[in-house]
Design a protein around this motif. Sequence first.
Motif, short mmCIF file in Angstrom:
data_model
loop_
_atom_site.label_atom_id
_atom_site.label_comp_id
_atom_site.label_asym_id
_atom_site.label_seq_id
_atom_site.Cartn_x
_atom_site.Cartn_y
_atom_site.Cartn_z
N VAL A 85 68.26 -2.07 29.51
CA VAL A 85 67.30 -2.16 30.62
C VAL A 85 67.28 -0.84 31.39
CG1 VAL A 85 66.80 -3.32 32.82
CG2 VAL A 85 67.50 -4.67 30.84
N ILE A 86 68.46 -0.26 31.63
CA ILE A 86 68.54 1.02 32.34
C ILE A 86 67.74 2.08 31.59
CG2 ILE A 86 70.13 2.91 32.98
CD1 ILE A 86 72.25 0.58 33.47
N ASP A 87 67.91 2.13 30.27
CA ASP A 87 67.20 3.11 29.45
C ASP A 87 65.68 2.89 29.52
OD1 ASP A 87 67.15 5.27 27.44
OD2 ASP A 87 66.39 3.71 26.11
N ARG A 88 65.29 1.63 29.50
CA ARG A 88 63.85 1.31 29.54
C ARG A 88 63.22 1.74 30.88
NH1 ARG A 88 61.24 -4.60 28.05
NH2 ARG A 88 59.11 -3.83 27.79
N ILE A 89 63.97 1.54 31.96
CA ILE A 89 63.48 1.95 33.29
C ILE A 89 63.36 3.48 33.34
CG2 ILE A 89 63.99 2.01 35.77
CD1 ILE A 89 65.50 -0.69 35.33
N SER A 141 49.41 -8.49 48.23
CA SER A 141 48.53 -7.99 47.15
C SER A 141 47.46 -7.07 47.72
CB SER A 141 47.81 -9.14 46.43
OG SER A 141 48.48 -10.35 46.53
N ILE A 142 46.80 -7.53 48.78
CA ILE A 142 45.64 -6.81 49.32
C ILE A 142 46.05 -5.47 49.91
CG2 ILE A 142 43.86 -6.88 51.13
CD1 ILE A 142 43.93 -10.02 50.60
N MET A 143 47.09 -5.47 50.75
CA MET A 143 47.45 -4.22 51.42
C MET A 143 48.08 -3.21 50.47
SD MET A 143 46.03 -4.68 54.21
CE MET A 143 46.28 -2.94 54.60
N VAL A 144 48.83 -3.68 49.47
CA VAL A 144 49.39 -2.74 48.49
C VAL A 144 48.28 -2.20 47.60
CG1 VAL A 144 50.95 -2.50 46.52
CG2 VAL A 144 51.74 -3.64 48.59
N GLN A 145 47.36 -3.08 47.17
CA GLN A 145 46.27 -2.61 46.30
C GLN A 145 45.24 -1.76 47.06
OE1 GLN A 145 44.68 -5.73 43.70
NE2 GLN A 145 46.73 -6.63 43.54
N TYR A 146 45.20 -1.90 48.39
CA TYR A 146 44.37 -1.01 49.20
C TYR A 146 44.84 0.44 49.00
CZ TYR A 146 42.33 1.25 53.33
OH TYR A 146 41.64 2.10 54.16
N HIS A 147 46.17 0.61 48.98
CA HIS A 147 46.77 1.95 48.90
C HIS A 147 47.09 2.41 47.48
CE1 HIS A 147 47.45 2.58 53.22
NE2 HIS A 147 47.82 1.33 53.30
N CYS A 148 47.36 1.46 46.57
CA CYS A 148 47.95 1.82 45.26
C CYS A 148 47.33 1.07 44.09
CB CYS A 148 49.45 1.45 45.23
SG CYS A 148 50.46 2.22 46.48
N ARG A 149 47.46 1.70 42.92
CA ARG A 149 47.25 0.99 41.66
C ARG A 149 48.57 0.32 41.29
NH1 ARG A 149 46.74 5.09 38.20
NH2 ARG A 149 48.46 4.64 36.82
N VAL A 150 48.52 -0.94 40.88
CA VAL A 150 49.74 -1.71 40.61
C VAL A 150 49.84 -2.02 39.12
CG1 VAL A 150 50.99 -3.85 41.12
CG2 VAL A 150 49.59 -2.79 42.90
N GLU A 151 51.00 -1.71 38.51
CA GLU A 151 51.24 -2.05 37.10
C GLU A 151 52.54 -2.85 36.97
OE1 GLU A 151 50.84 1.30 34.24
OE2 GLU A 151 50.28 2.45 36.03
N HIS A 152 52.43 -4.08 36.51
CA HIS A 152 53.61 -4.92 36.22
C HIS A 152 54.10 -4.48 34.84
CE1 HIS A 152 55.20 -9.36 35.86
NE2 HIS A 152 56.03 -8.50 35.32
N LEU A 153 55.20 -3.73 34.77
CA LEU A 153 55.62 -3.10 33.51
C LEU A 153 56.35 -4.06 32.58
CD1 LEU A 153 56.73 0.48 34.69
CD2 LEU A 153 54.51 -0.25 33.81
N PHE A 154 57.47 -4.64 33.05
CA PHE A 154 58.19 -5.60 32.20
C PHE A 154 59.15 -6.43 33.04
CE2 PHE A 154 60.46 -1.53 31.96
CZ PHE A 154 61.79 -1.87 32.20
N ASN A 155 59.57 -7.56 32.48
CA ASN A 155 60.47 -8.48 33.18
C ASN A 155 61.92 -8.23 32.76
OD1 ASN A 155 58.21 -9.66 34.32
ND2 ASN A 155 58.03 -11.20 32.71
N VAL A 156 62.84 -8.61 33.66
CA VAL A 156 64.28 -8.41 33.41
C VAL A 156 65.00 -9.71 33.77
CG1 VAL A 156 66.32 -7.06 34.03
CG2 VAL A 156 64.07 -5.95 34.02
N GLY A 157 65.77 -10.24 32.83
CA GLY A 157 66.49 -11.50 33.06
C GLY A 157 67.72 -11.32 33.94
N VAL A 187 67.28 -15.67 39.99
CA VAL A 187 65.85 -15.51 39.70
C VAL A 187 65.64 -14.40 38.67
CG1 VAL A 187 65.08 -16.28 41.98
CG2 VAL A 187 65.62 -13.86 41.60
N ASP A 188 64.46 -14.41 38.04
CA ASP A 188 64.08 -13.30 37.16
C ASP A 188 63.60 -12.13 38.00
OD1 ASP A 188 64.67 -14.58 34.80
OD2 ASP A 188 62.65 -15.34 34.48
N SER A 189 63.74 -10.93 37.45
CA SER A 189 63.28 -9.71 38.11
C SER A 189 62.19 -9.07 37.25
CB SER A 189 64.44 -8.73 38.28
OG SER A 189 65.48 -9.33 39.04
N ALA A 190 61.55 -8.04 37.80
CA ALA A 190 60.52 -7.32 37.04
C ALA A 190 60.43 -5.89 37.57
CB ALA A 190 59.17 -8.01 37.16
#
Length: 267
Positions: free
Chosen positions: A22-26, A157-173, A183-186
């Motif tokens: 996971v560290i390497d992937r990040i 969602s709205i305030m972050v997307q106002y300022h930024c493009r958002v990419e959900h890259l991958f999930n981490v167990g 909980v799961d992380s991402a």
Amino acid sequence: MSDYQHRARKRFGQNFLHDAGVIDRILRAIHAKPGEQLVEIGPGQGALTEGLLGSGANLNVVELDLDLIPILQGKFAGHENFSLHQGDALKFDFARLSETPGSLRVVGNLPYNISTPLIFHLLDHARLIRDMHFMLQKEVVERLAAQPGGGDWGRLSIMVQYHCRVEHLFNVGPGAFNPAPKVDSAIVRLVPHEVLPHPARDHRLLENLVRQAFSQRRKTLRNTLKGMLDAQAIEAAEVDGSQRPEQLDLAAFVRLSDQLFARTEQA
């Protein structure tokens, strides 16, 4: 003091990343290069720090936990490209690190209890930031990346997307951490827009309006915005006042905010 003597602390929401894959992937997702200005928030015991330093980038780390300072100093103080700042990232002035627009690259495995306020704090410095890569609770990343119409779409969602493009890259167990969270992380990538797609005339006013709209998300906009905009003003923004807030996209919220701005100016 050895690494193994430090126990993760509940009050800091600490869960230390230990999974090498996971560290390497990040690190590959961040793809840091020599000479870049990196900021790592909450490095913990330095799982990512080592790889980030190995890239040749200049790395500033911000760590709140006093017990971790000697561990981090012991491991990394010998690197010329390493600077350590003990303090609270929520109060840290990121402009101290660089005045150059788009120069800071921010990285962090963020504790759940500070993730939202910290993202809002960083958005105040958005003009200095090139991108941000965060490990967050998976449900928070789903809210950041949400689209209108669903239950995840809201103020974050709205305030972050106002300022930024958002990419959900991958999930981490949970198994990638010690102790394992419940909980799961991402991993999410946030890239501040060079030109805002829907600029509001006053983004603080937009923030207040969005907060008010979602304060009772099951009610119609006509009801939740009653104290701010009347039915005529909502209609003037080309918005149907009988809709609920989660049905509106970012552009519609900006139109409502600009109506509020115009009416405040006239008052």
